[in-house]
Design a protein around this motif. Structure first.
Motif, PDB file in Angstrom:
ATOM      1  N   VAL A  31       8.516   5.059  -6.695  1.00 17.65           N
ATOM      2  CA  VAL A  31       8.678   3.989  -7.674  1.00 17.65           C
ATOM      3  C   VAL A  31       7.461   3.071  -7.593  1.00 17.65           C
ATOM      4  O   VAL A  31       7.164   2.519  -6.526  1.00 17.65           O
ATOM      5  CB  VAL A  31       9.964   3.178  -7.432  1.00 17.65           C
ATOM      6  CG1 VAL A  31      10.173   2.181  -8.579  1.00 17.65           C
ATOM      7  CG2 VAL A  31      11.182   4.086  -7.288  1.00 17.65           C
ATOM      8  N   HIS A  32       6.762   2.916  -8.721  1.00 19.55           N
ATOM      9  CA  HIS A  32       5.571   2.076  -8.793  1.00 19.55           C
ATOM     10  C   HIS A  32       5.918   0.689  -9.322  1.00 19.55           C
ATOM     11  O   HIS A  32       6.921   0.498 -10.017  1.00 19.55           O
ATOM     12  CB  HIS A  32       4.522   2.713  -9.709  1.00 19.55           C
ATOM     13  CG  HIS A  32       3.991   4.017  -9.203  1.00 19.55           C
ATOM     14  ND1 HIS A  32       2.888   4.104  -8.379  1.00 19.55           N
ATOM     15  CD2 HIS A  32       4.413   5.299  -9.379  1.00 19.55           C
ATOM     16  CE1 HIS A  32       2.645   5.365  -8.083  1.00 19.55           C
ATOM     17  NE2 HIS A  32       3.555   6.116  -8.684  1.00 19.55           N
ATOM     18  N   SER A  39       2.850  -9.600  -4.425  1.00 20.47           N
ATOM     19  CA  SER A  39       3.703  -9.716  -5.607  1.00 20.47           C
ATOM     20  C   SER A  39       4.294  -8.346  -5.897  1.00 20.47           C
ATOM     21  O   SER A  39       3.563  -7.404  -6.171  1.00 20.47           O
ATOM     22  CB  SER A  39       2.883 -10.201  -6.806  1.00 20.47           C
ATOM     23  OG  SER A  39       2.354 -11.472  -6.566  1.00 20.47           O
ATOM     24  N   ALA A  40       5.601  -8.251  -5.803  1.00 22.46           N
ATOM     25  CA  ALA A  40       6.252  -6.965  -6.059  1.00 22.46           C
ATOM     26  C   ALA A  40       7.740  -7.193  -6.172  1.00 22.46           C
ATOM     27  O   ALA A  40       8.253  -8.266  -5.834  1.00 22.46           O
ATOM     28  CB  ALA A  40       5.958  -5.972  -4.924  1.00 22.46           C
ATOM     29  N   SER A  72       8.754  -1.840   0.867  1.00 19.05           N
ATOM     30  CA  SER A  72       8.194  -3.153   1.168  1.00 19.05           C
ATOM     31  C   SER A  72       6.703  -3.019   1.469  1.00 19.05           C
ATOM     32  O   SER A  72       6.311  -2.201   2.311  1.00 19.05           O
ATOM     33  CB  SER A  72       8.889  -3.782   2.376  1.00 19.05           C
ATOM     34  OG  SER A  72      10.226  -4.129   2.074  1.00 19.05           O
ATOM     35  N   HIS A  73       5.881  -3.835   0.807  1.00 21.72           N
ATOM     36  CA  HIS A  73       4.471  -3.900   1.163  1.00 21.72           C
ATOM     37  C   HIS A  73       4.339  -4.533   2.544  1.00 21.72           C
ATOM     38  O   HIS A  73       5.034  -5.495   2.869  1.00 21.72           O
ATOM     39  CB  HIS A  73       3.694  -4.733   0.138  1.00 21.72           C
ATOM     40  CG  HIS A  73       3.574  -4.079  -1.201  1.00 21.72           C
ATOM     41  ND1 HIS A  73       3.126  -2.790  -1.364  1.00 21.72           N
ATOM     42  CD2 HIS A  73       3.851  -4.543  -2.449  1.00 21.72           C
ATOM     43  CE1 HIS A  73       3.117  -2.478  -2.654  1.00 21.72           C
ATOM     44  NE2 HIS A  73       3.557  -3.518  -3.327  1.00 21.72           N
ATOM     45  N   THR A  74       3.444  -3.995   3.349  1.00 20.21           N
ATOM     46  CA  THR A  74       3.294  -4.447   4.718  1.00 20.21           C
ATOM     47  C   THR A  74       1.941  -5.109   4.937  1.00 20.21           C
ATOM     48  O   THR A  74       1.009  -4.939   4.147  1.00 20.21           O
ATOM     49  CB  THR A  74       3.413  -3.262   5.697  1.00 20.21           C
ATOM     50  OG1 THR A  74       2.355  -2.324   5.421  1.00 20.21           O
ATOM     51  CG2 THR A  74       4.756  -2.565   5.570  1.00 20.21           C
ATOM     52  N   VAL A  75       1.835  -5.858   6.039  1.00 21.67           N
ATOM     53  CA  VAL A  75       0.535  -6.294   6.516  1.00 21.67           C
ATOM     54  C   VAL A  75      -0.274  -5.033   6.804  1.00 21.67           C
ATOM     55  O   VAL A  75       0.218  -4.091   7.436  1.00 21.67           O
ATOM     56  CB  VAL A  75       0.681  -7.158   7.779  1.00 21.67           C
ATOM     57  CG1 VAL A  75      -0.674  -7.470   8.398  1.00 21.67           C
ATOM     58  CG2 VAL A  75       1.432  -8.449   7.445  1.00 21.67           C
ATOM     59  N   GLN A  76      -1.529  -4.996   6.364  1.00 21.89           N
ATOM     60  CA  GLN A  76      -2.276  -3.733   6.314  1.00 21.89           C
ATOM     61  C   GLN A  76      -3.028  -3.457   7.615  1.00 21.89           C
ATOM     62  O   GLN A  76      -4.259  -3.506   7.684  1.00 21.89           O
ATOM     63  CB  GLN A  76      -3.203  -3.742   5.104  1.00 21.89           C
ATOM     64  CG  GLN A  76      -2.424  -3.774   3.793  1.00 21.89           C
ATOM     65  CD  GLN A  76      -3.301  -3.806   2.568  1.00 21.89           C
ATOM     66  OE1 GLN A  76      -4.513  -3.590   2.633  1.00 21.89           O
ATOM     67  NE2 GLN A  76      -2.698  -4.061   1.417  1.00 21.89           N
ATOM     68  N   PRO A 116       0.707  -7.457  -9.740  1.00 20.81           N
ATOM     69  CA  PRO A 116      -0.439  -7.034  -8.918  1.00 20.81           C
ATOM     70  C   PRO A 116       0.018  -6.379  -7.618  1.00 20.81           C
ATOM     71  O   PRO A 116       0.996  -6.794  -7.003  1.00 20.81           O
ATOM     72  CB  PRO A 116      -1.187  -8.340  -8.642  1.00 20.81           C
ATOM     73  CG  PRO A 116      -0.171  -9.422  -8.835  1.00 20.81           C
ATOM     74  CD  PRO A 116       0.782  -8.924  -9.873  1.00 20.81           C
ATOM     75  N   VAL A 117      -0.694  -5.346  -7.219  1.00 20.54           N
ATOM     76  CA  VAL A 117      -0.424  -4.622  -5.978  1.00 20.54           C
ATOM     77  C   VAL A 117      -1.501  -5.019  -4.967  1.00 20.54           C
ATOM     78  O   VAL A 117      -2.667  -5.171  -5.346  1.00 20.54           O
ATOM     79  CB  VAL A 117      -0.443  -3.097  -6.236  1.00 20.54           C
ATOM     80  CG1 VAL A 117      -0.285  -2.318  -4.943  1.00 20.54           C
ATOM     81  CG2 VAL A 117       0.654  -2.721  -7.219  1.00 20.54           C
TER      82      VAL A 117
END
Length: 551
Positions: free
Chosen positions: A142-143, A332-333, A245-249, A149-150
């Motif tokens: 899922v995008h 932002s997601a 979930s976006h993570t600290v990279q 913004p990603v």
């Protein structure tokens, strides 16, 4: 010519606006059948979808509606679950035997669900019988919507890596072993996207990379028993997403991916143009099983080095890696479980539930349990029995307690395992593992905050070790041997939801339960009505349709 009907024109305009504003639909038709394939070099019966193993990718965007018409051409009843898709207000589409009647051979059923407020990497798989040991799984991605913004540049391409352990025995033989009270034993190998690499330079490339470009690899452990470590020869991996979930990279040389988990990483083709091996190997096993997939830089013809990167050893390394994972709070997601997502550490806990995985024998047959109770599937799905108001004829609520006694592991009983949850309560769940193997748990219907994993046994004072700021919101959690894990979530998704061990043998032999979260208002605001197309079976098969919820 008469004057236009202004009321009719207004109605048409309203309908056009409604149609245009509805979230997009994705339509799929699946032919589920058996094929003869050789994932480990030995011909065996494998479940394919439209002739593919792994099955076709479901690839959508946040809030898309997904319609999948499944034709069951197997010789047994069939269900699919969508591992990690929350099914907001819609446990009717969860695809497990506690919520759904199975699709009978020679018939079809259409799943309808929305990937509401979600992004990320997931997969689907069959939940009936021991079908997961025969395949039938595939990727579900899922995008973010275009305007969201990603927190990383769009990669050159995305690659799906479905890796897991595999048996040479057929799923029917494995099932027969367990039905006779025996364990299914050790797995025989590891595969990537349905194949076992030889690692000798003879395999065709599974993935290609253009020098200087960056690629997204989505790793999912779709196996049956073992945690895996994944790594790419000569390359580092930048972690960007865990289970929605976006993570600290942070940058890693390798990642431990436990049962049922999915991770997204960015890999840049910044090495000498040649072939490289992607390696997947078992963790915490006496005999390490390993496989490879070849990554080829475009335009190169130099084979990969036969010297493979080594995996880490010990569970302490894996625990430290877990502690390094952090939620990216600035991204932002779509955010799962929006209530309390930003300040979950400041919400008062209304209930603490401790689950202890146990094992024992009943009538000399092996069973696995939670708090001493081994779940038994019923002819009437639990959700249907509850919805029709005949649950007293099918199961009892809350047989197990929130705080099991110290000797809970000494006795196992068999019954449907259903606990109740109060709608919108904020709960703390503790998983305690007294055994010598790594466990992995999944809670359907929710994302939860994985606030701690520690050795030893849990006690209230251990809360001082919780991450109450930026724990990753996800849907699976591993528990190391002789250790515990703590998660927090808001029970804001009404329905009947499955909490299960993701180890196939344990799940099949009873290590799962259901959480019934009822909306007191019986309102469509909180939960959808049972679809008119819902399959009916057991005690509700010939009953009249229940009164619908009100709006």
């Amino acid at each position: 010519m008469g004057k236009p009907n202004l009321l009719l024109l207004a109605l048409i305009s309203t309908l056009v606006v409604l149609v245009q504003s509805e979230d997009p639909y994705l339509f799929y038709t699946w032919d589920v059948s058996y094929s003869t394939l050789s994932p480990l070099g030995v011909p065996q019966q494998v479940i394919t979808i439209n002739g593919q193993f792994p099955g076709p990718r479901i690839n959508g965007t946040s809030n898309n509606n997904v319609i999948i018409n499944v034709f069951n051409n197997l010789d047994e009843p069939l269900l699919f679950t969508w591992n990690g898709i929350q099914q907001r207000k819609n446990s009717w589409q969860e695809g497990v035997l506690g919520t759904n009647c199975p699709i009978q051979p020679g018939t079809n059923f259409t799943y309808k669900f929305q990937v509401k407020d979600q992004i990320g990497s997931y997969f689907y798989y069959p939940t009936t019988s021991l079908h997961r040991a025969a395949g039938g799984y595939g990727p579900l991605t899922v995008h973010s919507r275009e305007l969201i913004p990603v927190p990383f540049d769009w990669p050159e391409e995305e690659y799906i890596v479905l890796t897991g352990d595999w048996y040479r025995k057929s799923h029917t033989e494995l099932k027969r072993h367990m039905d006779n009270g025996k364990t299914i034993g050790r797995t025989d190998g590891v595969i990537i996207n349905g194949k076992q690499g030889k690692g000798d330079g003879s395999d065709p490339p599974m993935f290609t990379m253009i020098p200087g470009k960056t690629y997204r690899y989505r790793f999912c452990n779709v196996g049956m028993k073992n945690s895996l470590n994944v790594r790419i020869q000569g390359h580092t991996m930048k972690l960007v997403e865990i289970e929605g979930s976006h993570t600290v990279q942070n940058v890693y040389d390798s990642l431990d991916v436990h049962m049922g988990q999915c991770y997204s990483v960015l890999v840049t083709a910044d090495q000498k143009p040649k072939d490289y091996y992607l390696v997947s190997s078992t963790r915490f096993t006496k005999t390490v099983l390993m496989t490879t997939a070849t990554i080829r830089y475009t335009g190169s013809n130099e084979p990969a080095s036969p010297v493979l990167p080594e995996a880490p050893t010990g569970w302490a390394w894996s625990l430290n890696q877990f502690r390094s994972f952090r939620w990216n709070l600035t991204a932002s997601a779509a955010r799962p479980n929006p209530q309390g997502s930003y300040h979950y550490g400041k919400i008062n806990i209304t209930r603490t539930i401790k689950f202890v995985n146990t094992a024992g024998t009943v009538d000399r047959k092996l069973r696995y349990a939670i708090n001493g109770l081994s779940h038994m599937n019923t002819d009437t799905p639990l959700k249907l029995a509850e919805y029709y108001g005949i649950q007293d004829q099918v199961f009892k609520y809350d047989i197990i307690t929130d705080d099991p006694p110290a000797d809970v592991g000494t006795k196992v009983t068999i019954a449907p395992n259903v606990i109740t949850g109060i709608f919108r309560n904020f709960v703390e769940i503790i998983f305690e593992n007294h055994e010598k193997s790594v466990q992995s748990w999944h809670l359907s219907g929710y994302s939860f905050f994985a606030v701690a994993i520690e050795p030893g046994t849990w006690s209230p004072e251990k809360r001082k070790n919780y991450n109450l700021v930026d724990a990753v919101s996800r849907h699976t959690i591993q528990v190391y041997p002789k250790g515990w894990a703590a998660i927090m979530t808001t029970l804001d998704n009404a329905g009947m939801w499955n909490m299960r061990s993701l180890l196939l043998e344990r799940n099949y032999l009873g290590q799962q339960l259901y959480v019934s979260v009822l909306s007191p208002a019986r309102s469509l605001r909180d939960e959808y009505n049972m679809p008119e197309t819902q399959l009916l079976c057991g005690k509700v098969k010939n009953l009249p349709f229940p009164a619908p919820y009100s709006s």
